[in-house]
Motif scaffolding. Structure first.
Motif, PDB file in Angstrom:
ATOM      1  N   UNK A  39       0.633  -8.219  -7.828  1.00  0.00           N
ATOM      2  CA  UNK A  39      -0.436  -8.870  -7.057  1.00  0.00           C
ATOM      3  C   UNK A  39       0.054 -10.198  -6.489  1.00  0.00           C
ATOM      4  N   UNK A  40       0.779 -10.957  -7.320  1.00  0.00           N
ATOM      5  CA  UNK A  40       1.326 -12.235  -6.851  1.00  0.00           C
ATOM      6  C   UNK A  40       2.301 -12.015  -5.697  1.00  0.00           C
ATOM      7  N   UNK A  41       3.114 -10.976  -5.794  1.00  0.00           N
ATOM      8  CA  UNK A  41       4.058 -10.678  -4.718  1.00  0.00           C
ATOM      9  C   UNK A  41       3.336 -10.335  -3.413  1.00  0.00           C
ATOM     10  N   UNK A  42       2.272  -9.552  -3.520  1.00  0.00           N
ATOM     11  CA  UNK A  42       1.521  -9.179  -2.315  1.00  0.00           C
ATOM     12  C   UNK A  42       0.924 -10.407  -1.635  1.00  0.00           C
ATOM     13  N   UNK A  43       0.515 -11.390  -2.436  1.00  0.00           N
ATOM     14  CA  UNK A  43      -0.089 -12.597  -1.871  1.00  0.00           C
ATOM     15  C   UNK A  43       0.985 -13.537  -1.323  1.00  0.00           C
ATOM     16  N   UNK A  44       2.030 -13.789  -2.129  1.00  0.00           N
ATOM     17  CA  UNK A  44       3.029 -14.792  -1.746  1.00  0.00           C
ATOM     18  C   UNK A  44       4.016 -14.269  -0.699  1.00  0.00           C
ATOM     19  N   UNK A  45       4.430 -13.023  -0.845  1.00  0.00           N
ATOM     20  CA  UNK A  45       5.467 -12.491   0.032  1.00  0.00           C
ATOM     21  C   UNK A  45       4.895 -11.844   1.283  1.00  0.00           C
ATOM     22  N   UNK A  46       3.818 -11.089   1.105  1.00  0.00           N
ATOM     23  CA  UNK A  46       3.268 -10.333   2.223  1.00  0.00           C
ATOM     24  C   UNK A  46       2.029 -10.980   2.841  1.00  0.00           C
ATOM     25  N   UNK A  47       1.688 -12.175   2.355  1.00  0.00           N
ATOM     26  CA  UNK A  47       0.600 -12.979   2.943  1.00  0.00           C
ATOM     27  C   UNK A  47      -0.739 -12.259   2.958  1.00  0.00           C
ATOM     28  N   UNK A  48      -0.986 -11.434   1.953  1.00  0.00           N
ATOM     29  CA  UNK A  48      -2.295 -10.802   1.840  1.00  0.00           C
ATOM     30  C   UNK A  48      -3.235 -11.712   1.053  1.00  0.00           C
ATOM     31  N   UNK A  49      -4.519 -11.537   1.276  1.00  0.00           N
ATOM     32  CA  UNK A  49      -5.491 -12.285   0.491  1.00  0.00           C
ATOM     33  C   UNK A  49      -5.539 -11.712  -0.927  1.00  0.00           C
ATOM     34  N   UNK A  50      -6.044 -12.509  -1.859  1.00  0.00           N
ATOM     35  CA  UNK A  50      -6.078 -12.073  -3.255  1.00  0.00           C
ATOM     36  C   UNK A  50      -6.974 -10.855  -3.437  1.00  0.00           C
ATOM     37  N   UNK A  73      -5.576  -1.661  -7.216  1.00  0.00           N
ATOM     38  CA  UNK A  73      -6.568  -0.826  -7.896  1.00  0.00           C
ATOM     39  C   UNK A  73      -6.391   0.644  -7.552  1.00  0.00           C
ATOM     40  N   UNK A  74      -5.869   0.922  -6.360  1.00  0.00           N
ATOM     41  CA  UNK A  74      -5.647   2.306  -5.951  1.00  0.00           C
ATOM     42  C   UNK A  74      -4.374   2.900  -6.561  1.00  0.00           C
ATOM     43  N   UNK A  75      -3.512   2.045  -7.135  1.00  0.00           N
ATOM     44  CA  UNK A  75      -2.219   2.509  -7.618  1.00  0.00           C
ATOM     45  C   UNK A  75      -2.134   2.632  -9.136  1.00  0.00           C
ATOM     46  N   UNK A  76      -2.891   1.834  -9.863  1.00  0.00           N
ATOM     47  CA  UNK A  76      -2.754   1.826 -11.327  1.00  0.00           C
ATOM     48  C   UNK A  76      -3.341   3.113 -11.908  1.00  0.00           C
ATOM     49  N   UNK A  77      -2.703   3.686 -12.939  1.00  0.00           N
ATOM     50  CA  UNK A  77      -3.202   4.941 -13.514  1.00  0.00           C
ATOM     51  C   UNK A  77      -4.392   4.772 -14.442  1.00  0.00           C
ATOM     52  N   UNK A  78      -4.657   3.556 -14.885  1.00  0.00           N
ATOM     53  CA  UNK A  78      -5.761   3.322 -15.813  1.00  0.00           C
ATOM     54  C   UNK A  78      -7.069   3.153 -15.059  1.00  0.00           C
ATOM     55  N   UNK A  79      -8.073   3.938 -15.412  1.00  0.00           N
ATOM     56  CA  UNK A  79      -9.385   3.827 -14.754  1.00  0.00           C
ATOM     57  C   UNK A  79     -10.040   2.480 -15.032  1.00  0.00           C
ATOM     58  N   UNK A  80      -9.866   1.990 -16.282  1.00  0.00           N
ATOM     59  CA  UNK A  80     -10.491   0.714 -16.641  1.00  0.00           C
ATOM     60  C   UNK A  80      -9.889  -0.435 -15.846  1.00  0.00           C
ATOM     61  N   UNK A  81      -8.566  -0.469 -15.742  1.00  0.00           N
ATOM     62  CA  UNK A  81      -7.908  -1.541 -14.985  1.00  0.00           C
ATOM     63  C   UNK A  81      -8.221  -1.417 -13.499  1.00  0.00           C
ATOM     64  N   UNK A  82      -8.221  -0.192 -12.990  1.00  0.00           N
ATOM     65  CA  UNK A  82      -8.523   0.012 -11.571  1.00  0.00           C
ATOM     66  C   UNK A  82      -9.941  -0.439 -11.243  1.00  0.00           C
ATOM     67  N   UNK A  83     -10.890  -0.103 -12.097  1.00  0.00           N
ATOM     68  CA  UNK A  83     -12.275  -0.507 -11.871  1.00  0.00           C
ATOM     69  C   UNK A  83     -12.413  -2.024 -11.934  1.00  0.00           C
ATOM     70  N   UNK A  84     -11.698  -2.643 -12.885  1.00  0.00           N
ATOM     71  CA  UNK A  84     -11.746  -4.103 -13.016  1.00  0.00           C
ATOM     72  C   UNK A  84     -11.197  -4.780 -11.764  1.00  0.00           C
ATOM     73  N   UNK A  85     -10.062  -4.330 -11.278  1.00  0.00           N
ATOM     74  CA  UNK A  85      -9.459  -4.935 -10.085  1.00  0.00           C
ATOM     75  C   UNK A  85     -10.310  -4.688  -8.845  1.00  0.00           C
ATOM     76  N   UNK A  86     -10.899  -3.510  -8.773  1.00  0.00           N
ATOM     77  CA  UNK A  86     -11.726  -3.204  -7.608  1.00  0.00           C
ATOM     78  C   UNK A  86     -12.961  -4.100  -7.560  1.00  0.00           C
ATOM     79  N   UNK A  87     -13.613  -4.259  -8.696  1.00  0.00           N
ATOM     80  CA  UNK A  87     -14.792  -5.136  -8.736  1.00  0.00           C
ATOM     81  C   UNK A  87     -14.399  -6.597  -8.551  1.00  0.00           C
ATOM     82  N   UNK A  88     -13.223  -6.973  -9.059  1.00  0.00           N
ATOM     83  CA  UNK A  88     -12.735  -8.338  -8.867  1.00  0.00           C
ATOM     84  C   UNK A  88     -12.497  -8.611  -7.379  1.00  0.00           C
ATOM     85  N   UNK A  89     -11.923  -7.627  -6.675  1.00  0.00           N
ATOM     86  CA  UNK A  89     -11.672  -7.789  -5.238  1.00  0.00           C
ATOM     87  C   UNK A  89     -12.984  -7.965  -4.485  1.00  0.00           C
ATOM     88  N   UNK A  90     -13.984  -7.172  -4.832  1.00  0.00           N
ATOM     89  CA  UNK A  90     -15.280  -7.278  -4.144  1.00  0.00           C
ATOM     90  C   UNK A  90     -15.933  -8.631  -4.427  1.00  0.00           C
TER      91      UNK A  90
END
Length: 581
Positions: A136-147, A155-172
């Motif tokens: 996530x830090x690389x995507x922000x610092x290197x590729x200039x994406x927002x957090x 969230x679309x890449x991680x295999x864990x449903x719990x982590x994916x759901x957490x990141x998705x809600x965090x993004x929203x």
């Protein structure tokens, strides 16, 4: 009805194939390289084994298993990416609750939200979760994406449903303008609830596995007893039948051990410091040296006495026996290993007792620091006078180090090294970092205490599961050994009876009772091997479910071995008393 079942089966197969394809896509190894160097060679090897099974000029019993080896290699190559993905998912779920708690502690310090992610990305303890933070830090610092875009993408890449759901809600939430602190504080209850659900489901799965294990071991015990006794009537080679059943016994037990190991929740008890050694380590090392040294000495005496190379043997040590039973030759040399087992277990009980007191201590420390607006050393001046059980001495040592003007970080590290507790080390580190970054001590103390109390309650459930497993495995060991040696001694007595009857009768008793095919000492040796192997795997199962130190295995291994040795010897004597003529 049949059509709906067929549709459900098709859907299951489709989901399985899609999951397998997804595991290939998420491999770190390029797909082309994996297909070229792993999958294609395994297919070629499988075809070669099929050809060998059809064309080799050897009996069918030898040719038949050859293609099975090729099939095993092919299946391993095909499903290896799926196994890797499953392991990665487990690593993400195991430390997820700790990582979220750590993130919450950092967020309450009012530091920049990207610094929160950068700090977590440097925590090697979180393993795969730290790697996700780093991405996530690389995507922000290197590729200039927002957090929020970076979180949504991961969230679309991680295999864990719990982590994916957490990141998705965090993004929203971040995209909607809510602060990271508010979001994480509101998520604490849900994260802990999810961890509790997963933990309890793992313990429930272990209960099911215990019932299956009991059924399978009883079935294998009957099979081994039949393999020992039936050749009396059939005249087949009992050594081969017993060996075949023992191999099956080993595979069944190994399979159950691996299944239990994969199902057991990740919750280590011990912390193993590297830079800050503690006095406990010297005590543990001494016990290990004494146990291993005495075991090697007894092993040398046993082997020397059997081969005549030593004037003192096991017969001299166990002089109360006219002839030392064979199971004792296996149990006696490993007996000193109970010394480190007991020492490690005693220290582990102290660690668990410290864990019980730590939430009260950290809550009181945070509340007092917040009320007095003073340093930790000044607060501990009065707080250390309270009784925190086994943790009291460690708190005193922490106060003395802080009072000696030792750097606070080093003082806390010595404190966690002396406690040797994984939970205390993890949550102390969170509190220390939170205070250094300006977080509210009262809020930090309450947050850490609440999370740790939840983990301790789950550990009580785990302790109950481990206790029932210990009773089950001890009982199975005694029952199966009793059955093994009943069959062996009955055959041994029948062999002696046939010799006596042949000596005084013209009737060829061997035509009715085939005892000449038996090599009783060899079969007894094989039975002792399976008893020791079962004791070893049973002790590993106990340690896996208990979650304690690996050295706990030694104590249970010694006890289970002696249960088997004493039960086998007593069974032989008892059967002889009832059946000897």
């Amino acid at each position: 009805m049949a059509q709906s079942e067929a549709e459900g089966l098709d859907l299951t197969i489709t989901e399985f194939v899609q999951g397998l394809a997804e595991s290939y896509r998420q491999m770190e190894i390029p797909l082309e390289r994996y297909l070229t160097y792993i999958l294609v060679p395994s297919i070629v090897f499988f075809l070669i084994t099929i050809g060998a099974g059809l064309l080799l000029p050897v009996p069918l019993t030898i040719r038949a298993p050859i293609p099975l080896l090729g099939l095993l290699v092919l299946a391993s190559a095909v499903f290896y990416p799926k196994i890797l993905l499953s392991q990665r998912k487990s690593e993400l779920n195991n430390r997820f609750h700790l990582m979220v708690t750590h993130m919450t502690v950092l967020a309450t310090t009012k530091i920049d939200r990207m610094e929160v992610f950068r700090t977590l990305a440097e925590e090697d303890e979180y393993g795969e979760l730290a790697m996700e933070m780093h991405r996530i830090v690389q995507l922000v610092d290197t590729w200039n994406q927002s957090l929020d875009d970076a979180c949504r993408r991961r969230a679309k890449e991680v295999p864990s449903d719990a982590v994916a759901d957490f990141l998705d809600r965090l993004a929203y939430t971040l995209g909607a303008g809510q602060s990271l602190e508010d979001y994480l504080l509101s998520e604490q209850g849900q994260i802990i609830q999810h961890y509790t659900t997963v933990y309890r489901s793992s313990l429930d799965s272990l209960e099911v596995m215990k019932d299956l294990y009991l059924s399978m071991i009883l079935s294998m015990t009957f099979a081994l007893v039949f393999a020992v006794v039936l050749p009396v009537l059939t005249g087949t080679n009992p050594t081969m039948t017993v060996s075949a059943v023992i191999v099956m016994f080993v595979f069944v037990q190994s399979g159950f051990f691996l299944a239990i190991r994969s199902m057991a929740p990740y919750d280590p008890v011990w912390f193993h410091p590297v830079e800050y050694p503690s006095p406990i380590k010297a005590k543990l090392d001494r016990s290990m040296y004494v146990g291993v040294g005495l075991s090697m000495l007894l092993l040398c005496l046993s082997l020397g006495g059997m081969t005549g190379l030593s004037p003192v043997g096991l017969n001299d040590l166990l002089f109360m026996f006219p002839q030392v039973p064979l199971p004792f030759y296996a149990a006696v040399p490993i007996t000193p290993m109970i010394i480190p087992g007991i020492v490690f277990r005693q220290e582990e009980q102290k660690i668990k007792a410290r864990d019980q007191e730590f939430p009260s201590f950290i809550r009181a420390l945070g509340a007092t620091e917040g009320a007095k607006q003073s340093t930790t050393g000044q607060v501990l001046r009065t707080l250390r006078k309270k009784d925190f059980g086994p943790l009291t001495q460690n708190i005193n040592d922490l106060y003395k180090r802080l009072n000696m003007r030792i750097e606070p970080t080093a003082a806390w590290r010595y404190f966690t090294a002396d406690c040797r507790s994984y939970l205390i080390q993890t949550f102390s580190e969170m509190y220390l970092i939170g205070r250094e970054m300006g977080g509210s001590p009262k809020q930090l103390g309450e947050l850490i205490a609440e999370n740790m109390n939840e983990v301790l309650q789950l550990r009580q459930k785990r302790k109950q599961a481990a206790t029932t497993l210990i009773g089950l495995l001890y009982g199975i060991t005694a029952a199966s050994t009793f059955a093994f040696f009943i069959g062996l001694q009955v055959v041994n007595i029948l062999a002696q009876m046939s010799l006596d009857l042949n000596a005084g009768s013209r009737l060829d008793v061997n035509s009715l009772i085939n005892t000449s095919v038996y090599n009783i000492p060899l079969i007894e040796f094989l039975l002792v091997i399976i008893i020791m192997f079962s004791a070893m795997l049973s002790s590993l199962m106990i340690r896996t479910v208990d979650g304690g130190h690996k050295a706990n295995t030694f104590m249970h291994f010694v006890i289970l071995s002696w249960i088997g040795a004493i039960t086998g010897t007593f069974t032989k004597w008892l059967v002889t008393q009832f059946l000897q003529i």
